[in-house]
Every structure is written in structure tokens, then in C-alpha cells.
Design an enzyme around this catalytic site. Structure first.
Site, PDB file in Angstrom:
ATOM      1  N   LYS A 151      45.878 -28.945  51.319  1.00 32.13           N
ATOM      2  CA  LYS A 151      44.809 -29.732  50.138  1.00 32.13           C
ATOM      3  C   LYS A 151      44.515 -28.928  49.212  1.00 32.13           C
ATOM      4  CE  LYS A 151      41.050 -27.649  51.778  1.00 32.13           C
ATOM      5  NZ  LYS A 151      40.325 -26.905  50.933  1.00 32.13           N
ATOM      6  N   ILE A 201      45.143 -18.864  54.674  1.00 31.31           N
ATOM      7  CA  ILE A 201      45.334 -19.832  55.519  1.00 31.31           C
ATOM      8  C   ILE A 201      46.793 -19.833  56.385  1.00 31.31           C
ATOM      9  CG2 ILE A 201      46.108 -21.805  53.966  1.00 31.31           C
ATOM     10  CD1 ILE A 201      43.631 -22.088  56.741  1.00 31.31           C
TER      11      ILE A 201
HETATM   12  N1  LIG Z   1      43.236 -26.931  55.508  1.00 28.45           N
HETATM   13  C1  LIG Z   1      42.460 -26.331  55.568  1.00 28.45           C
HETATM   14  O1  LIG Z   1      41.357 -26.209  56.194  1.00 28.45           O
HETATM   15  C2  LIG Z   1      42.390 -25.086  54.335  1.00 28.45           C
HETATM   16  C3  LIG Z   1      41.615 -23.880  54.385  1.00 28.45           C
HETATM   17  C4  LIG Z   1      41.748 -23.150  53.714  1.00 28.45           C
HETATM   18  C5  LIG Z   1      42.481 -22.992  52.508  1.00 28.45           C
HETATM   19  N2  LIG Z   1      43.181 -24.185  52.566  1.00 28.45           N
HETATM   20  C6  LIG Z   1      43.866 -24.098  51.057  1.00 28.45           C
HETATM   21  O2  LIG Z   1      45.030 -23.667  51.163  1.00 28.45           O
HETATM   22  C7  LIG Z   1      45.560 -22.966  50.116  1.00 28.45           C
HETATM   23  C8  LIG Z   1      45.645 -21.460  50.140  1.00 28.45           C
HETATM   24  O3  LIG Z   1      44.214 -21.059  50.553  1.00 28.45           O
HETATM   25  P1  LIG Z   1      44.166 -19.418  50.715  1.00 28.45           P
HETATM   26  O4  LIG Z   1      42.603 -19.414  51.198  1.00 28.45           O
HETATM   27  O5  LIG Z   1      45.121 -18.921  52.035  1.00 28.45           O
HETATM   28  O6  LIG Z   1      44.395 -18.490  49.534  1.00 28.45           O
HETATM   29  P2  LIG Z   1      44.886 -17.216  49.461  1.00 28.45           P
HETATM   30  O7  LIG Z   1      44.629 -16.838  48.012  1.00 28.45           O
HETATM   31  O8  LIG Z   1      44.379 -16.166  50.646  1.00 28.45           O
HETATM   32  O9  LIG Z   1      46.560 -17.334  49.813  1.00 28.45           O
HETATM   33  C9  LIG Z   1      47.181 -17.824  48.726  1.00 28.45           C
HETATM   34  C10 LIG Z   1      48.745 -16.905  48.736  1.00 28.45           C
HETATM   35  O10 LIG Z   1      49.510 -17.526  47.776  1.00 28.45           O
HETATM   36  C11 LIG Z   1      50.138 -16.540  47.089  1.00 28.45           C
HETATM   37  N3  LIG Z   1      50.677 -16.711  45.805  1.00 28.45           N
HETATM   38  C12 LIG Z   1      50.254 -16.659  44.453  1.00 28.45           C
HETATM   39  N4  LIG Z   1      50.871 -17.277  43.296  1.00 28.45           N
HETATM   40  C13 LIG Z   1      51.944 -17.506  43.912  1.00 28.45           C
HETATM   41  C14 LIG Z   1      53.231 -18.204  43.861  1.00 28.45           C
HETATM   42  N5  LIG Z   1      53.590 -18.255  42.396  1.00 28.45           N
HETATM   43  N6  LIG Z   1      54.401 -18.116  44.624  1.00 28.45           N
HETATM   44  C15 LIG Z   1      54.167 -18.146  45.894  1.00 28.45           C
HETATM   45  N7  LIG Z   1      52.899 -17.513  46.471  1.00 28.45           N
HETATM   46  C16 LIG Z   1      51.774 -17.278  45.393  1.00 28.45           C
HETATM   47  C17 LIG Z   1      49.008 -15.456  46.962  1.00 28.45           C
HETATM   48  O11 LIG Z   1      49.676 -14.226  46.720  1.00 28.45           O
HETATM   49  C18 LIG Z   1      48.405 -15.370  48.107  1.00 28.45           C
HETATM   50  O12 LIG Z   1      49.025 -14.491  49.354  1.00 28.45           O
HETATM   51  C19 LIG Z   1      44.598 -23.354  49.312  1.00 28.45           C
HETATM   52  O13 LIG Z   1      45.112 -24.576  48.494  1.00 28.45           O
HETATM   53  C20 LIG Z   1      43.368 -24.092  49.769  1.00 28.45           C
HETATM   54  O14 LIG Z   1      42.777 -24.939  49.345  1.00 28.45           O
HETATM   55  C21 LIG Z   1      43.208 -25.088  53.311  1.00 28.45           C
END
Ligand SMILES: NC(=O)c1ccc[n+]([C@@H]2O[C@H](COP(=O)([O-])OP(=O)(O)OC[C@H]3O[C@@H](n4cnc5c(N)ncnc54)[C@H](O)[C@@H]3O)[C@@H](O)[C@H]2O)c1
Length: 332
Positions: A97, A15
Site C-alpha cells: 500500500k 518491510i
Molecule cells: N503493509 C504495511 O504495514 C507496510 C508497512 C511499512 C511499509 N509499507 C509499504 O512498503 C513500501 C516500502 O516501504 P519500506 O518501509 O520497506 O521502504 P524502504 O525505503 O525501507 O525500502 C524500499 C526499498 O526499495 C528499493 N528501491 C528503490 N528504488 C528502487 C527501484 N527502482 N527498483 C527496485 N527497488 C528500489 C530501495 O533501495 C529500498 O531497499 C512502501 O510503499 C510502504 O508504504 C507497508
């Protein structure tokens, strides 16, 4: 003219691309100061693309000069602790969120932000579109709200990340990942009231995961008001509707972008936003993320906070827990 807000991005996964894309066009208001991620590849890719420093350690990143605000886009379980660290370091925080895993954690963050005079905002991106904003502005003219029907039906062909497959029915799949968007909309239009009663039914149609991928939620609010929510990961012809029954007529938001009142179009999207609303990926969503960042910056500058606050987030998390409990009871 104030300097642009210096932003630290924590979590450079899926995201983060939407948030980083949204920064384009907001140059005078907000600028990326650095990125942090536990994964070396992820943080270096994001840092290289935007010519900013990369950090593995959050405390080190927070200590970097020029960071005014933090955007947390890491996995859900890390949100509360990382947001607390950022607030303790005196930074404004926008958290993807859900803001935290429990309502109590979200309330504690709200207290911390309030005590320090900092902005804490939850990333409920879909509040930030013109159709929703105009609906909220006009609602008071339309008489009493009687009922709300939300349908948010999309198609995911199996898990979008490996951990989707591992979610247990108790943890919830679509109820945890997708329901918060629809529930946030219902809470927005219902105001300060929480539902008196919550019912939920769930089903699973796909075999690539263990938990529910389809749900219907029924909510009873004070003042004879009711809401229904149908969410699905199984609808190949994407269907996204919000229908609101008021004393004076019916408001509808179609495809997140078109607001009508008794059939008259009040808001429609600029050209290029919708290519094919029935297709996954057939709508551009980047403008919502840009609006969200704009609202966050405005709140930092002392204007009213149009993002859901820590208190709103706490109420939403508590409601989601009630929905999951009702779904468990229904499976009996
Ligand atoms: N607003 C929206 O429509 C929407 C859509 C998708 C996801 N989200 C939210 O966004 C968040 C991330 O989702 P995503 O799909 O990008 O997940 P993802 O797993 O693709 O990305 C998460 C990132 O966080 C990193 N990470 C892990 N541990 C960490 C740490 N200790 N410190 C810093 N970074 C760390 C991971 O390496 C990864 O790159 C979730 O909470 C999800 O609910 C929101």
C-alpha cells in the site's frame, strides 16, 4: 498439486523482511524466485539470505524463467510504473500500500489486470486477520450498521526513515502513512459506498518532522451511517480498537486480534502472538503477511480474491485525497 507460485520481490527494504519471513511455512504454495532492488547492498543481502538471483533491472528480473507473480515493496512513487511493467509482462501482482499515488493510476492498473486476466492485489495487510475475517462473515446477522469508531494510536520516537522528516504538511505524514490502514477497514465494513462527507482535524506534537502526527477523521456514509478515526504517532501506551455499533449490539476488535460481540469473545489469537499489546513491537505481525500471501496465491489459483483489488485501492486513494483536502481546509 500445482507447482508453487514463483515470486519476484521488488524492493528489499524495511518491510521486505516481513514478506520474506511470511514465505516460511508456505513452501508448497509459493517460492521466492528472485529479488530486485536499485541498491546493490539491499538486493545482495536478500539474495544471499534466500539463495536466489538478484537483479538491478526490473525488466531483466521479469524476463527470468519461473516468475509467475511479483510483490512490489519499493517506495510509493514507483508502485504504479513497476506494477504496470509486471502486468504487461503477464505477471500477477501484489503491491504494498498504496497501490499507486493517484486513484486514476490505480484504476488504470485495475483495467490492465482485468484485460489480461491477471490478479492485482493491494497490500492492505491488516484485513488478513481472523478477527476481521470473522467480523465480516458475521456482520450480516447483526442488523444495520450504525457507526464505526477506530482508534489506532502508536508511538514513533521521531522519523523511522530520513524521508519521514521531509514530508510537508501538504504531502501528509500520518495521514499518508498510517491512515490508509484505518480507512481500508472502514471501507471494508461500509461495503460499496463511499462517504458523502469527510471532515478532518490534525495536529503535530513532535518536533522531529514537519507534518501532522495526530489526526481525527469523521466520515458520513449513505444510510445514516457514520465513522470516526483517531490516529496518533504519540501514544506510548499503544491503543488499537475498532468498535462497531449494529442494530443488535456492539462488536469490538481489540489489539487487532480479539473480536467480541456484546462482550462475548468470538476470536482470540493463538499463543505467542501478543506479548504486551501496550508496547510498540509487543505484537507479532508476521501471520498477517502470511495470510495475505496465502490469499494472493488462492486468487492466482482462481479462488475469489480476498485482497483489496485495484478498484478498491483506487477508491481508497481517492478517499485519502479527500481526507487530506479536508485536513488542509481545517488548518485554514
Ligand atoms: N503493509 C504495511 O504495514 C507496510 C508497512 C511499512 C511499509 N509499507 C509499504 O512498503 C513500501 C516500502 O516501504 P519500506 O518501509 O520497506 O521502504 P524502504 O525505503 O525501507 O525500502 C524500499 C526499498 O526499495 C528499493 N528501491 C528503490 N528504488 C528502487 C527501484 N527502482 N527498483 C527496485 N527497488 C528500489 C530501495 O533501495 C529500498 O531497499 C512502501 O510503499 C510502504 O508504504 C507497508
Amino acid at each position: 498439486m500445482a507447482d508453487p507460485v514463483g515470486l519476484l520481490l521488488v524492493g528489499c527494504g524495511r518491510i521486505s523482511a516481513a514478506h520474506l519471513g511470511a514465505l516460511a511455512g508456505l513452501e508448497g504454495e509459493i517460492r521466492l524466485a528472485g529479488v530486485a532492488d536499485a541498491d546493490q547492498g539491499a538486493r545482495h543481502r536478500a539474495a544471499a539470505a534466500h539463495a536466489v538471483p538478484a537483479f538491478a533491472d526490473l525488466d531483466e528480473a521479469l524476463a527470468m524463467p519461473g516468475v509467475d507473480a511479483v510483490l512490489i515493496a519499493s517506495p510509493n512513487a514507483l508502485h504504479a510504473a513497476q506494477a504496470a511493467a509486471a502486468l504487461a509482462a503477464g505477471k500477477h501482482v501484489l503491491v504494498e500500500k498504496p497501490l499507486a499515488e493517484t486513484g486514476a493510476e490505480a484504476s488504470a492498473l485495475a483495467d490492465l489486470a482485468q484485460a489480461r486476466g491477471l490478479v492485482l492485489a493491494a497490500g492492505h495487510t491488516f484485513r488478513h486477520n481472523e478477527a476481521v475475517a470473522e467480523l465480516v462473515r458475521r456482520m450480516p446477522q447483526w442488523g444495520a450498521l450504525h457507526a464505526v469508531e477506530v482508534s489506532a494510536c502508536v508511538f514513533w520516537d521521531g522519523p523511522q526513515a530520513p524521508w519521514w522528516a521531509a514530508r510537508t504538511p501538504a504531502e501528509g505524514l500520518i495521514l499518508s502513512l498510517f491512515a490508509p490502514h484505518s480507512l481500508d477497514f472502514v471501507q471494508l465494513v461500509m461495503g460499496q459506498d463511499d462517504p458523502l462527507r469527510v471532515h478532518a482535524e490534525t495536529a503535530r506534537w513532535q518536533s522531529g518532522w514537519r507534518a501532522e502526527d495526530e489526526a481525527m477523521i469523521l466520515l458520513r456514509y449513505p444510510g445514516r451511517r457514520m465513522a470516526s478515526i483517531h490516529i496518533s504517532y504519540n501514544q506510548r501506551s499503544v491503543f488499537d480498537r475498532k468498535v462497531l455499533h449494529f442494530a443488535r449490539g456492539v462488536a469490538e476488535i481489540a489489539d487487532g486480534e480479539f473480536l467480541t460481540w456484546n462482550g462475548e469473545v468470538l476470536v482470540s489469537p493463538p499463543p505467542g502472538i501478543i506479548d504486551d499489546a501496550r508496547r510498540m513491537g509487543g505484537r507479532r505481525l508476521d501471520h498477517f503477511f502470511r495470510q495475505q500471501l496465502r490469499a494472493f496465491v488462492a486468487a492466482i489459483r482462481g479462488q475469489p480474491n480476498l485482497c483489496p483489488t485495484g478498484r478498491d485501492a483506487a477508491r481508497l486513494i481517492d478517499l485519502l485525497d479527500r481526507v487530506k483536502a479536508a485536513a488542509r481546509d481545517s488548518m485554514g
